[in-house]
Structures are given as structure tokens and as C-alpha cells.
Design an enzyme around this catalytic site. Sequence first.
Site, PDB file in Angstrom:
ATOM      1  N   SER A  51       0.490  14.786   0.608  1.00  6.89           N
ATOM      2  CA  SER A  51       0.092  13.931  -0.523  1.00  6.89           C
ATOM      3  C   SER A  51      -0.400  14.729  -1.732  1.00  6.89           C
ATOM      4  O   SER A  51      -0.117  14.368  -2.870  1.00  6.89           O
ATOM      5  CB  SER A  51      -0.966  12.913  -0.088  1.00  6.89           C
ATOM      6  OG  SER A  51      -2.105  13.559   0.448  1.00  6.89           O
ATOM      7  N   CYS A  81       3.055   7.373   5.405  1.00  6.74           N
ATOM      8  CA  CYS A  81       2.170   8.519   5.654  1.00  6.74           C
ATOM      9  C   CYS A  81       1.569   9.033   4.336  1.00  6.74           C
ATOM     10  O   CYS A  81       0.657   8.427   3.798  1.00  6.74           O
ATOM     11  CB  CYS A  81       2.907   9.590   6.444  1.00  6.74           C
ATOM     12  SG  CYS A  81       1.798  10.802   7.201  1.00  6.74           S
ATOM     13  N   ARG A 110      -7.380  10.779   4.899  1.00  5.51           N
ATOM     14  CA  ARG A 110      -6.275  11.713   5.145  1.00  5.51           C
ATOM     15  C   ARG A 110      -6.395  12.338   6.531  1.00  5.51           C
ATOM     16  O   ARG A 110      -7.495  12.575   7.012  1.00  5.51           O
ATOM     17  CB  ARG A 110      -6.294  12.845   4.113  1.00  5.51           C
ATOM     18  CG  ARG A 110      -6.095  12.411   2.687  1.00  5.51           C
ATOM     19  CD  ARG A 110      -6.415  13.506   1.662  1.00  5.51           C
ATOM     20  NE  ARG A 110      -5.571  14.664   1.828  1.00  5.51           N
ATOM     21  CZ  ARG A 110      -5.993  15.833   2.309  1.00  5.51           C
ATOM     22  NH1 ARG A 110      -7.233  16.007   2.680  1.00  5.51           N
ATOM     23  NH2 ARG A 110      -5.162  16.836   2.431  1.00  5.51           N
ATOM     24  N   ILE A 139       2.377  11.690  12.287  1.00  2.00           N
ATOM     25  CA  ILE A 139       2.326  13.138  12.072  1.00  2.00           C
ATOM     26  C   ILE A 139       1.211  13.436  11.066  1.00  2.00           C
ATOM     27  O   ILE A 139       1.339  13.092   9.891  1.00  2.00           O
ATOM     28  CB  ILE A 139       3.680  13.678  11.540  1.00  2.00           C
ATOM     29  CG1 ILE A 139       4.819  13.316  12.497  1.00  2.00           C
ATOM     30  CG2 ILE A 139       3.601  15.193  11.328  1.00  2.00           C
ATOM     31  CD1 ILE A 139       6.211  13.575  11.934  1.00  2.00           C
ATOM     32  N   HIS A 175       5.867   6.965  10.464  1.00  4.16           N
ATOM     33  CA  HIS A 175       7.192   7.241   9.916  1.00  4.16           C
ATOM     34  C   HIS A 175       8.260   6.446  10.673  1.00  4.16           C
ATOM     35  O   HIS A 175       8.805   6.952  11.651  1.00  4.16           O
ATOM     36  CB  HIS A 175       7.529   8.731  10.074  1.00  4.16           C
ATOM     37  CG  HIS A 175       6.657   9.662   9.316  1.00  4.16           C
ATOM     38  ND1 HIS A 175       6.980  10.141   8.076  1.00  4.16           N
ATOM     39  CD2 HIS A 175       5.465  10.220   9.630  1.00  4.16           C
ATOM     40  CE1 HIS A 175       6.026  10.960   7.650  1.00  4.16           C
ATOM     41  NE2 HIS A 175       5.108  11.026   8.582  1.00  4.16           N
ATOM     42  N   GLU A 177      11.210   5.966   9.585  1.00  2.00           N
ATOM     43  CA  GLU A 177      12.500   6.565   9.210  1.00  2.00           C
ATOM     44  C   GLU A 177      12.944   7.649  10.201  1.00  2.00           C
ATOM     45  O   GLU A 177      14.097   8.058  10.174  1.00  2.00           O
ATOM     46  CB  GLU A 177      12.431   7.137   7.789  1.00  2.00           C
ATOM     47  CG  GLU A 177      11.625   8.405   7.631  1.00  2.00           C
ATOM     48  CD  GLU A 177      10.123   8.215   7.568  1.00  2.00           C
ATOM     49  OE1 GLU A 177       9.420   9.216   7.362  1.00  2.00           O
ATOM     50  OE2 GLU A 177       9.636   7.067   7.736  1.00  2.00           O
TER      51      GLU A 177
END
Length: 196
Positions: A51, A81, A110, A139, A175, A177
Site C-alpha cells: 500500500s 488487500c 495494516r 497474504i 485475494h 483473484e
Amino acid sequence: MTTPLIGVLALQGDVREHLIALAAADAVARPVRRPEELAEVDGLVIPGGESTTISKLAELFGLMEPLRERIRAGMPVYGTCAGLIMLADKILDPRSGQETLGGIDMIVRRNAFGRQNESFEAAVEVAGVEGGPVEGVFIRAPWVESIGARAEVVAEHGGHIVAVRQGNALATSFHPELTGDHRVHALFVDMVRAAA
């Protein structure tokens, strides 16, 4: 609108995986690196990655203010995320100089689920996604400490908020994806269609 054009912020992170997932969910997907590319899309995915790096690169590429303006104007946006962190109105433990885009009335922490070697997968029930739980890949994942009145919790895991929606904005700690299950992306594609 039958086939929306959805961008993936392509500054850092797992861009390719999101492009594939969006295409599988019946959207036209393309990378976005410049303000003029952002202006062309109907919605945007902010991928996982780092980030702080995404925030600095967005500033460098002249995207920070155009992104904030589009999000404030109601462009559908989905963050995974690091993307969830970018969409937060407040970060509990920001790195020096780290900025967010805002858009979801939430406070995030975070790396809340631990370091890289503490990454894990878990089945997550996501409101609005039919057909049973989705496999969430966590993750160095953040979690949402709290939400404001305008935001709604979409999923929890281990007693922590891991997915939030507010209007045209959706964010997940995990995630989807990376799993080959494109139902969360299909939910977002439907949000983009509805917004049009």
C-alpha cells in the site's frame, strides 16, 4: 450496459490476475497507469501489493487526485488487500508519508493477520455472493478495525471484518483473484453495471 470496461490500477501488485478474473466475469479489463486511462473506465480495481508503494507511485504518476475525484463522484471501485487499505478513510498504523484515496468509512490495520510466513487460506462467506463460501487468500492481510454508519460488513473471519461495502465501493482483505473463483469479481462487475 452489457460489457463494462473495468480498469486495474497497474502501478504495482497482482495486476495480471485481476485482469484475468475480470475477463472471466464478463468485463473488458485493461491496465490503468495514467489519468487519461482512468478517465475511460467504468470502474476500477485496486490490487494487492504494498500500500505504501502504491500510494507513492499514484502520486508520482499524477493519479492520486484524479482517483480521489472519480471515487468521490461515485465510480465503482474494488480494492483487495493493499487496495482495501487504499480505500480506507483512516489507517491505524500508516507508514511515513502514506496516503489513502478514501471512499469507505472504515479504519484499517495494516498486516494485521501477520507477516508473509503467516499467510493462509480460509473459506469466507461473502454477503451477495451465491453458491457457498469463497476461498480467501490472506497474504500479510489487513483487517478492518471499525466501520462508520455508511459502510456495511460483507464478510468476517476469525472475529475480524475482512470485507466491506459502501455504495459503489467494495473492499476485501483477501485475494479472490488468486483462486480461480471469480464470483467476487462477478459481484463487482454487477456493481459497475448497476452504477451505469
